[in-house]
Write a protein that holds these residues in place. Structure first.
Motif, mmCIF file in Angstrom:
data_model
loop_
_atom_site.group_PDB
_atom_site.id
_atom_site.type_symbol
_atom_site.label_atom_id
_atom_site.label_comp_id
_atom_site.label_asym_id
_atom_site.label_seq_id
_atom_site.Cartn_x
_atom_site.Cartn_y
_atom_site.Cartn_z
ATOM 1 N N ASN A 241 11.682 -46.149 24.375
ATOM 2 C CA ASN A 241 10.264 -45.803 24.371
ATOM 3 C C ASN A 241 9.905 -45.189 23.029
ATOM 4 O OD1 ASN A 241 7.645 -45.059 24.809
ATOM 5 N ND2 ASN A 241 8.045 -43.833 26.632
ATOM 6 N N LEU A 242 9.219 -45.994 22.214
ATOM 7 C CA LEU A 242 8.850 -45.538 20.881
ATOM 8 C C LEU A 242 7.351 -45.333 20.751
ATOM 9 C CD1 LEU A 242 11.183 -47.891 18.791
ATOM 10 C CD2 LEU A 242 11.506 -45.466 19.257
ATOM 11 N N ASP A 243 6.680 -45.134 21.888
ATOM 12 C CA ASP A 243 5.220 -44.973 21.876
ATOM 13 C C ASP A 243 4.782 -43.859 20.934
ATOM 14 O OD1 ASP A 243 5.222 -46.935 23.700
ATOM 15 O OD2 ASP A 243 4.511 -45.744 25.388
ATOM 16 N N ASP A 244 5.519 -42.745 20.963
ATOM 17 C CA ASP A 244 5.127 -41.582 20.166
ATOM 18 C C ASP A 244 5.952 -41.429 18.890
ATOM 19 O OD1 ASP A 244 3.226 -40.835 22.122
ATOM 20 O OD2 ASP A 244 4.801 -39.869 23.305
ATOM 21 N N ALA A 245 6.740 -42.451 18.567
ATOM 22 C CA ALA A 245 7.579 -42.378 17.370
ATOM 23 C C ALA A 245 6.737 -42.555 16.111
ATOM 24 C CB ALA A 245 8.659 -43.451 17.429
ATOM 25 N N ASP A 246 7.254 -42.069 14.991
ATOM 26 C CA ASP A 246 6.584 -42.278 13.715
ATOM 27 C C ASP A 246 6.724 -43.743 13.303
ATOM 28 O OD1 ASP A 246 5.883 -39.613 13.495
ATOM 29 O OD2 ASP A 246 7.745 -39.087 12.440
ATOM 30 N N TRP A 247 5.774 -44.202 12.504
ATOM 31 C CA TRP A 247 5.882 -45.559 11.972
ATOM 32 C C TRP A 247 7.041 -45.621 10.976
ATOM 33 C CZ3 TRP A 247 3.125 -49.328 14.166
ATOM 34 C CH2 TRP A 247 1.976 -48.987 14.865
ATOM 35 N N ALA A 248 7.730 -46.734 10.943
ATOM 36 C CA ALA A 248 8.834 -46.906 9.990
ATOM 37 C C ALA A 248 8.299 -46.810 8.567
ATOM 38 C CB ALA A 248 9.510 -48.258 10.209
ATOM 39 N N GLU A 249 9.075 -46.162 7.711
ATOM 40 C CA GLU A 249 8.656 -46.017 6.321
ATOM 41 C C GLU A 249 8.861 -47.309 5.540
ATOM 42 O OE1 GLU A 249 7.072 -43.657 4.953
ATOM 43 O OE2 GLU A 249 7.210 -42.066 6.471
ATOM 44 N N THR A 250 9.899 -48.055 5.906
ATOM 45 C CA THR A 250 10.245 -49.263 5.144
ATOM 46 C C THR A 250 10.584 -50.407 6.083
ATOM 47 O OG1 THR A 250 12.606 -48.721 5.078
ATOM 48 C CG2 THR A 250 11.211 -47.817 3.298
ATOM 49 N N SER A 251 10.605 -51.600 5.547
ATOM 50 C CA SER A 251 11.027 -52.766 6.313
ATOM 51 C C SER A 251 12.491 -52.651 6.710
ATOM 52 C CB SER A 251 10.820 -54.048 5.490
ATOM 53 O OG SER A 251 9.445 -54.273 5.249
ATOM 54 N N ALA A 252 13.275 -51.967 5.888
ATOM 55 C CA ALA A 252 14.694 -51.796 6.202
ATOM 56 C C ALA A 252 14.865 -51.012 7.508
ATOM 57 C CB ALA A 252 15.413 -51.092 5.058
ATOM 58 N N GLU A 253 13.986 -50.031 7.758
ATOM 59 C CA GLU A 253 14.060 -49.283 9.017
ATOM 60 C C GLU A 253 13.768 -50.189 10.203
ATOM 61 O OE1 GLU A 253 11.996 -45.545 9.322
ATOM 62 O OE2 GLU A 253 12.226 -45.171 7.171
ATOM 63 N N LEU A 254 12.777 -51.072 10.051
ATOM 64 C CA LEU A 254 12.479 -52.022 11.128
ATOM 65 C C LEU A 254 13.642 -52.992 11.328
ATOM 66 C CD1 LEU A 254 8.707 -52.952 10.608
ATOM 67 C CD2 LEU A 254 9.723 -51.394 12.275
ATOM 68 N N ASP A 255 14.281 -53.387 10.235
ATOM 69 C CA ASP A 255 15.442 -54.280 10.350
ATOM 70 C C ASP A 255 16.541 -53.629 11.176
ATOM 71 O OD1 ASP A 255 14.100 -56.069 8.764
ATOM 72 O OD2 ASP A 255 15.142 -55.502 6.919
ATOM 73 N N GLU A 256 16.755 -52.333 10.960
ATOM 74 C CA GLU A 256 17.792 -51.625 11.720
ATOM 75 C C GLU A 256 17.411 -51.545 13.194
ATOM 76 O OE1 GLU A 256 21.110 -49.279 12.833
ATOM 77 O OE2 GLU A 256 20.689 -50.744 11.241
ATOM 78 N N LEU A 257 16.133 -51.295 13.480
ATOM 79 C CA LEU A 257 15.679 -51.286 14.865
ATOM 80 C C LEU A 257 15.906 -52.641 15.507
ATOM 81 C CD1 LEU A 257 14.167 -50.040 17.300
ATOM 82 C CD2 LEU A 257 12.025 -50.779 16.204
ATOM 83 N N TRP A 258 15.564 -53.720 14.793
ATOM 84 C CA TRP A 258 15.722 -55.054 15.365
ATOM 85 C C TRP A 258 17.186 -55.479 15.461
ATOM 86 C CZ3 TRP A 258 12.472 -57.853 18.104
ATOM 87 C CH2 TRP A 258 11.119 -57.468 18.088
ATOM 88 N N ARG A 259 18.032 -54.935 14.590
ATOM 89 C CA ARG A 259 19.470 -55.198 14.743
ATOM 90 C C ARG A 259 19.939 -54.693 16.099
ATOM 91 N NH1 ARG A 259 24.125 -52.527 14.615
ATOM 92 N NH2 ARG A 259 23.157 -50.517 14.125
ATOM 93 N N LYS A 260 19.462 -53.482 16.468
ATOM 94 C CA LYS A 260 19.844 -52.916 17.767
ATOM 95 C C LYS A 260 19.209 -53.702 18.909
ATOM 96 C CE LYS A 260 20.600 -48.179 16.134
ATOM 97 N NZ LYS A 260 20.191 -46.751 16.270
ATOM 98 N N ARG A 261 17.965 -54.122 18.730
ATOM 99 C CA ARG A 261 17.303 -54.880 19.791
ATOM 100 C C ARG A 261 17.986 -56.230 20.019
ATOM 101 N NH1 ARG A 261 11.107 -54.073 20.578
ATOM 102 N NH2 ARG A 261 11.030 -51.807 20.634
ATOM 103 N N LEU A 262 18.357 -56.850 18.939
ATOM 104 C CA LEU A 262 19.053 -58.124 19.066
ATOM 105 C C LEU A 262 20.401 -57.929 19.751
ATOM 106 C CD1 LEU A 262 18.943 -61.131 18.410
ATOM 107 C CD2 LEU A 262 19.998 -60.625 16.206
ATOM 108 N N LYS A 263 21.098 -56.885 19.384
ATOM 109 C CA LYS A 263 22.381 -56.579 20.014
ATOM 110 C C LYS A 263 22.190 -56.299 21.497
ATOM 111 C CE LYS A 263 26.444 -53.583 19.326
ATOM 112 N NZ LYS A 263 27.020 -52.506 18.497
ATOM 113 N N ASN A 264 21.110 -55.607 21.849
ATOM 114 C CA ASN A 264 20.827 -55.317 23.254
ATOM 115 C C ASN A 264 20.530 -56.595 24.025
ATOM 116 O OD1 ASN A 264 20.152 -53.359 25.475
ATOM 117 N ND2 ASN A 264 18.188 -54.399 25.296
ATOM 118 N N ALA A 265 19.797 -57.515 23.393
ATOM 119 C CA ALA A 265 19.498 -58.791 24.054
ATOM 120 C C ALA A 265 20.786 -59.560 24.345
ATOM 121 C CB ALA A 265 18.579 -59.628 23.173
#
Length: 732
Positions: free
Chosen positions: A147-171
């Motif tokens: 739940n990232l509703d209240d999380a801060d926006w990622a500062e860089t695309s690299a931060e989003l890449d790390e989030l999606w690495r985890k999401r892909l691994k979870n899938a």
């Protein structure tokens, strides 16, 4: 391959793909506003400004709230846009008010097109990476935030890449869990699917493997590639009308949750629902981020009769017939989900759901419901008698179940004398219970979502001798007083009203009036809290559903937001933070108006301390009440712990097993205390539930325990109070 290799591969691939983003953006066919949409925008703002119940200031503060609502609808989990991306369109925070008022939609559409570029690029990024045949490693200590509703926006695309690495691994882990167990629980990919609430998502045509078969890394990649390609195809089907609905509903929801813009197609669906001719399952749905959540069930509808679907369940896939392909609806627009569930009377629909009380959001179950229409007969009131043993004697308490406040409007308007209505049916049931020598009557209004206001007024009149029932205040501050004008009562003995979180609108008016008059006890849970009135108006393009008035009790208190507080509360498995007016964004506040003069018929508050003591003594010995209390506590505990999931396969299994073991232990404690055989797994519990058939939920031991306890409390009350004579005076 070392545990970190897939991550390094993904990061390296990201750097290559990001250089292609400008080209991808240039190739994107941008959506543009239409003249009809511009006019609808102007008319929507005018309707909010001059027709809404609350004064609406179309200013910078409202503009900022609209922008925040737009961000939430597009990227609720902060998974596609960076802080820099949001800042790029920060001018909208102070300019949306003028733009929407003038019908100048170019900049809002530009923002949407930018978001869609990011969305499509992310899907292409995932597909390209998966086509490289990566390996998946399910060891280590990574956890995925859920739940990232209240999380801060990622500062860089690299931060989003790390989030999606985890999401892909979870899938991938989720697919591995589903396929690798000998008795697999269906799993939900909770972290990787589209977060967008207003764009069509993709069909999930992935077939589950046979039990016991384990998918290889290549097979997992192939299934995920197909999923993301379908998502990509669907998002590219978006049209200008989709974007208009998104923008205008960001504007309306910034005012209150029940005001909304309806596109021409949405307006047609709404009209069908209001005529009750919609053939479907009888469930009211609401958008909940990327999910569609069941907000309530239509009384007497197929879903309620089946006992398989419950409020707060989330629908993740829909399939037609007994063997039709299951299509993922995560991220799909609400109206599209409704269209997929709707179908001809007698046909079947299968729903894959996350149960409201699921021990893990990755656990789903598939149910089957036969579509049908809802008639007055399906919603009709019914009665029963509960027998209680007191002092060696059998005492009888009557129960009248009131699923809705209904009336045959056609027959009523035609002037027919014998038209069907909830009040008339309840009157007949009271007469029937009188003949059975009951000492009191419990009106069971759990799950009663409301209905005809005139029926709430007239039904109060069955228990009082004329008087006001509700005040309705319009946008100009004018108050209309409604009430019962018929002399005499149908029942003047002890009574109670049993309510829950799903009792709303007209049922709250009824319960509030009974409480204010001191006519009876209110038992159960705090009600929904919907104390507003909406009207539907045509626009030149589409329609607008606008909040125009507010309900107030005769004591002057609003039913809005707070609902009706019971005199004696029961534990509940419904989370108030998920279901109810207070769970909705920008809900109108609770307030008061002047009270009106009314007679006091009794003073239940004099006996509440003693009644609560006697209730608590029984509840502490009742296995069903003990279970309900502990289950509610466990649900809150699990909710607090569900902010992330482990990406370690063995750890994820241990966490799921531990949570299931806790719930299983609670259920078996209840069964043991009642002398029932214990169950070995939740699979067995679900099988027993399915075998129970239609109506099983309404007649469940937990539901019946609340009804039996209500009868016991009412019997206590009847013994404590002296013969009642109405006290003259007002309600102050």
């Amino acid at each position: 391959m070392s545990p970190s290799s897939p991550a390094r591969q993904l990061m390296a691939f990201a750097l290559c793909l990001l250089t292609a983003l400008p080209a991808l953006a240039a190739e994107q066919n941008a959506l543009e506003p239409t003249d009809e949409g511009r006019q609808a925008s102007r008319e929507t703002v005018q309707s909010l400004q001059y027709g809404h119940y609350e004064p609406v200031s179309i200013d910078d503060a409202w503009s900022n709230e609209v922008f925040e609502r737009l961000l939430t609808m597009l990227d609720s989990q902060h998974a596609y846009l960076t802080r820099q991306d949001v800042a790029r369109f920060s001018d909208l925070r102070s300019s949306l008010d003028e733009m929407l008022a003038d019908g100048d939609l170019d900049r809002p559409y530009e923002f949407y097109n930018f978001y869609q570029q990011r969305f499509e690029s992310r899907l292409e990024w995932l597909i390209s990476y998966l086509e490289s045949k990566p390996g998946f490693d399910f060891t280590g200590n990574d956890r995925l935030p859920t739940n990232l509703d209240d999380a801060d926006w990622a500062e860089t695309s690299a931060e989003l890449d790390e989030l999606w690495r985890k999401r892909l691994k979870n899938a991938a882990l989720t697919l591995s869990l589903t396929s690798g167990e000998s008795d697999p629980q269906p799993q939900l990919d909770s972290g990787i699917l589209s977060e967008i609430a207003s764009i069509p998502a993709t069909p999930d045509v992935t077939e589950k493997p046979a039990q016991g078969d384990s998918l290889s890394d290549d097979e997992i990649s192939e299934q995920l590639i197909e999923r993301y390609r379908n998502q990509l195809n669907r998002v590219r089907q978006s049209n200008p009308e989709d974007v208009l609905s998104l923008i205008l509903n960001a504007a309306t929801s910034a005012v209150d949750p029940h005001t909304e813009y309806l596109s021409p197609s949405r307006g047609e669906s709404f009209d069908i629902q209001m005529r009750l001719s919609l053939e479907g399952i009888g469930a009211l749905l609401q958008q909940d981020g990327e999910y569609v959540r069941v907000s309530s069930l239509v009384s007497g509808g197929p879903a309620e009769r089946s006992g398989q679907l419950r409020p707060a369940d989330r629908i993740v896939a829909v399939g037609n017939g007994e063997s039709g392909e299951m299509t993922s609806v995560i991220g799909m627009r609400l109206d599209e989900v409704v269209e997929r569930i709707r179908g001809p009377k007698g046909s079947k629909v299968r729903l894959e759901i996350i149960p409201a009380n699921a021990v893990d959001v990755t656990q789903t179950r598939t149910i089957e419901i036969t579509r049908d229409t809802v008639s007055l007969e399906d919603q009709a009131a019914s009665s029963e008698v509960i027998e209680l043993q007191r002092d060696g004697e059998t005492q009888r308490i009557g129960v009248i179940r009131v699923p809705a406040f209904y009336v045959d409007f056609d027959a009523w308007q035609a002037g027919e004398e014998d038209y069907r209505s909830s009040t008339r049916d309840v009157h007949q049931l009271i007469d029937k219970l009188k003949q059975q020598d009951v000492e009191g009557i419990v009106l069971d209004m759990r799950g009663n979502g409301g209905g005809a206001l005139q029926e709430a007024n007239s039904m109060v009149g069955l228990f009082i001798d004329r008087g006001p029932t509700v005040q309705v205040r319009d946008a100009r501050g004018r108050i209309n007083l409604y009430g019962d004008t018929d002399r005499g009562v149908a029942w003047d003995g002890p009574m109670a009203v049993l309510v829950d979180r799903l009792s709303a609108s007209a049922s709250e008016i009824f319960a509030g009036a009974i409480q204010d008059y001191g006519r009876g006890l209110i038992l159960g849970n705090q009600t929904f809290g919907k104390g507003t009135v909406q009207t539907l108006s045509d626009l030149s393009h589409g329609e607008i559903k606008l909040t125009r008035a507010k309900f107030y009790r005769i004591s002057g208190e609003s039913t809005q937001l707070r609902g009706v507080e019971p005199d004696i509360s029961y534990p509940s498995l419904i989370d108030d933070e998920q279901i109810g007016e207070s769970a909705l964004v920008n809900a109108l506040p609770w307030d008061t108006v002047r009270s009106v003069n009314y007679r006091q018929y009794g003073h239940p508050q004099r006996f509440l301390d003693q009644l609560r003591t006697q209730h608590n003594q029984r509840a502490e010995q009742n296995p069903n009440f003990i279970y309900l209390t502990r289950e509610a506590e466990l649900a809150q505990q699990l909710q607090a712990q569900s902010n992330s999931v482990s990406l370690n396969l063995e750890q994820r299994k241990r966490e799921m097993q531990a949570r299931e073991a806790e719930q299983l232990a609670l259920e078996n404690q209840r069964r043991s205390a009642l002398g029932l055989p214990e169950i070995k797994s939740w699979t067995q519990a679900r099988e027993e539930e399915m075998e129970a058939g239609p109506g099983a939920d309404e007649d469940s031991p937990i539901q019946q325990a609340a009804l039996n306890e209500s009868a016991a409390i009412l019997l206590d009350y009847a013994r404590l109070q002296s013969p009642s004579q109405p006290d003259a005076g007002d309600g102050n």
